[in-house]
Design a protein around this motif. Structure first.
Motif: not given
Length: 673
Positions: A374-392
């Motif tokens: 659960g910790t790993k999946s949460r980290a992956e989700q946040i990192a993915t969201d931040v990558r999307s924010a960088l794209g925007r």
């Protein structure tokens, strides 16, 4: 109101007494003026005047300013990870779960059993010394060098895997300078008094190690001088340490089929076969050094090479052998070179040894024990969201042109996120260790690690492992592999506290991810394109815009006073890159969180800023702060917190700060407007 009246009444009475007394005594008014001239205590900080002090107040109370050194929230994380490793190894020693834990448990037990280490004496290195004793001719020297490299004892030179700058999808072998007992070639060539004093101490150390390795007293002085003479020859052909940081100048690919002819006496082609390397290309940047080594292999007496190799076996293994060896090593390397007063605790010494020789093994087990799915999946989700924010952010960037935006977006589309451990695991088949010989286990483990390192060399192996270990708290962008690396040890508070709310997690872990992902497209990431080609894909206009942003950051941060040093402002030029990255990281993490929480109220928003502040709590002694101010590339914790937040309008809005407040910049700087 009633309570306020009660508090004021005694104060009013006291004032009346003073006034009456003043009428009776001419000195009283003068005394009153004298008292009133005392400077008032500064007002208590608020979120709008100094958010850092407010947000870290409880931590600061629990961590008074130390007399020496420093303490920090991130430093506590590092110490916690060491204790976690210790707990893991204790459990593996008592009841291992699986083959890797059995290896680690035996390794750990053998190191903690100091009586067994003492009984073992120099037995672990006896086979290596016997091999060196067997050298009779010049042609025997290169195979002995290759054999020591195989067990993780590099002599004469260094050889390791690193990225092929012409093809980032693979690693090649790099032949580099090394083979010295001192950390800098300049020790052997400088003639000042301090250097001569160190060299004198070093010669004494060489004699102690040679004595322990069996050199007769009658040969001791001559053999010690022979060792230093050979090392001096290597040093004279070595490059200055500072030049080794210039990666382009240290990349010089040559065909493997040619090096056997060029360095025939050094037998480099045979060396590669001994290491299990079958690639067609290697890098040899310092040809002067290897020409010198090739000549030395044929011209220096075998006995001189024997003395040199015996010393280096003892020097490398001394920390893992009996007490006489450890004491000799600490007296020189600990006291003279590292300025240590006392050796570390035994458990720390053993953990350092396991990290050196079997670090990836320990990291594999560490992640399995301390990182729930659960910790790993949460980290992956946040990192993915931040990558999307960088794209925007790239899409709306006013300083990036269309071509650069396209290249940046293409890089982000390919960017990999690796959490906890590397995606590609290692081969953990190792000779059984047992608990009888710590030094022997060290050689078994370091032989395994060298073997796995050599497997990185060749096509398609560039992403085989990380350059950091899972148990070491690290969050970094790997520019060569275009990937975000988050080690298992980072997936805990204050970085990713699974008990904290979403906003706090984005403010801490998300912001750190933003700091690193920004490097994919900033003035560092500009040097590698989306096709993994080393080239600059920025235009001069984008370079000028970036430098202009940097100048604004330097001007702003140059006004900030160091909180631990009176009247000293931070070196904003020295800390520029980190300051820009902090600004970028907070912006991106905020956008990532707000994108999914657009209706969150001010109370929820405040948790984001608290999460950011939790990372950088620190207390430094004046001595440590002075050293940091002179050489550190990061601003003090106070400004790592306050600097980005005073430039983020959302902070002032959440805390209802008025214009002109210290935490509301008059001219806010945005990396990603």
């Amino acid at each position: 109101m009633h309570a306020m009246t009660q508090r004021l009444a005694p104060l009013a009475l006291a004032l009346s007494v003073v006034l009456v007394a003043g009428l009776a005594s001419p000195d009283a008014m003068a005394q009153k003026k004298k008292k009133s001239s005392k400077p008032k205590a500064p007002p208590a900080p608020t979120a709008c005047t100094d958010f850092y002090s407010v947000a870290t107040a409880d931590w600061a109370k629990a961590h008074p300013q130390p007399a020496t050194g420093s303490v920090s929230a991130m430093g506590e994380l590092a110490e916690r990870s060491l204790q976690q490793q210790r707990d893991l190894l204790d459990a593996a020693m008592q009841g291992p779960q699986g083959n890797v834990q059995k290896l680690l448990g035996d390794f750990w037990a053998s190191g903690l059993d100091e009586a067994a280490v003492e009984r073992d004496g120099a037995n672990p290195v006896a086979p290596l010394l016997a091999r060196i004793d067997g050298i009779r001719k010049a042609k025997d020297i290169p195979p002995a060098i290759a054999a020591l490299h195989q067990v993780g004892i590099p002599v004469a030179f260094n050889f390791g895997a690193d990225i092929d700058l012409r093809d980032l999808s693979r690693h090649i072998g790099y032949f580099g300078q090394g083979g010295l007992g001192l950390p800098d070639p300049a020790f052997y060539t400088r003639g000042d008094a301090d250097t001569k004093a160190v060299m004198s101490r070093y010669e004494d150390y060489v004699k102690k190690i040679l004595t322990l390795s069996g050199t007769p007293a009658t040969r001791l002085d001559a053999d010690a001088k022979a060792v230093i003479d050979l090392e001096t020859r290597i040093a004279q052909a070595s490059k200055p340490i500072v030049s080794l940081r210039e990666f382009q100048s240290n990349y010089a690919p040559v065909a493997v089929k040619d090096i056997g002819k060029t360095y025939k006496r050094l037998q480099l082609a045979e060396f590669l076969k001994a290491q299990g390397v079958t690639d067609d290309t290697v890098s040899i940047a310092n040809t002067q050094l290897f020409t010198q080594l090739d000549a030395m292999a044929g011209s220096l007496p075998p006995a001189q090479w024997q003395a040199y190799l015996r010393f280096h076996v003892g020097n490398a293994m001394a920390p893992y052998l009996a007490k006489a060896w450890r004491d000799a090593e600490f007296e020189f390397r600990g006291r003279v070179l590292r300025s240590q007063a006392t050796p570390p605790e035994r458990w720390r010494q053993v953990l350092d040894a396991i990290t050196t020789a079997a670090g990836p093994m320990l990291g594999h087990e560490y992640a399995a024990r301390y990182v729930p799915a659960g910790t790993k999946s949460r980290a992956e989700q946040i990192a993915t969201d931040v990558r999307s924010a960088l794209g925007r952010a790239v899409d709306r960037s006013p300083w990036m042109g269309a071509s650069a935006k396209a290249e940046a977006k293409a890089k982000l589309d390919k960017l990999k996120i690796e959490i906890g451990t590397p995606r590609r695991d290692l081969d953990y088949s190792v000779q059984p260790m047992g608990r009888g010989s710590f030094g022997g286990n060290m050689l078994i483990a370091s032989t395994w690690r060298h073997r796995e390192e050599m497997k990185r060399i060749g096509r398609g192996n560039a992403d085989r492992r990380w350059d950091v270990l899972p148990q070491q708290p690290t969050l970094a962008y790997d520019i060569a592999q275009n990937r975000l690396i988050v080690t298992a040890a980072m997936l805990q508070g204050p970085v990713l506290d699974m008990s904290a709310d979403s906003a706090s997690q984005y403010g801490s872990f998300g912001a750190l991810v933003g700091i690193e992902l920004g490097h994919a497209v900033d003035n560092k990431g500009r040097l590698v394109d989306s096709k993994d080609t080393v080239r600059d894909w920025w235009t001069p206009a984008e370079n000028d815009a970036w430098n202009a942003l940097g100048q604004k950051v330097t001007t702003q941060y140059g006004q900030f006073e160091d909180p631990a040093l009176t009247g000293i402002k931070i070196n904003a030029s020295q800390t520029l890159n980190a300051n820009v990255a902090d600004l970028s990281g907070v912006e991106l993490a905020w956008d990532a969180w707000r994108n999914a929480n657009a209706s969150a109220d001010a109370t929820a928003q405040k948790a984001f800023f608290q999460g950011w502040a939790n990372l950088w709590a620190q207390q430094s002694s004046a001595q440590d702060a002075t050293a940091r101010a002179a050489t550190g590339v990061h601003a003090p914790g106070k400004w790592r917190v306050n600097g980005p937040l005073m430039n983020l309008p959302a902070f002032g809005e959440a805390y209802a700060c008025k214009a002109g407040s210290a935490m509301v910049s008059k001219d806010p700087i945005r990396i990603w407007p």
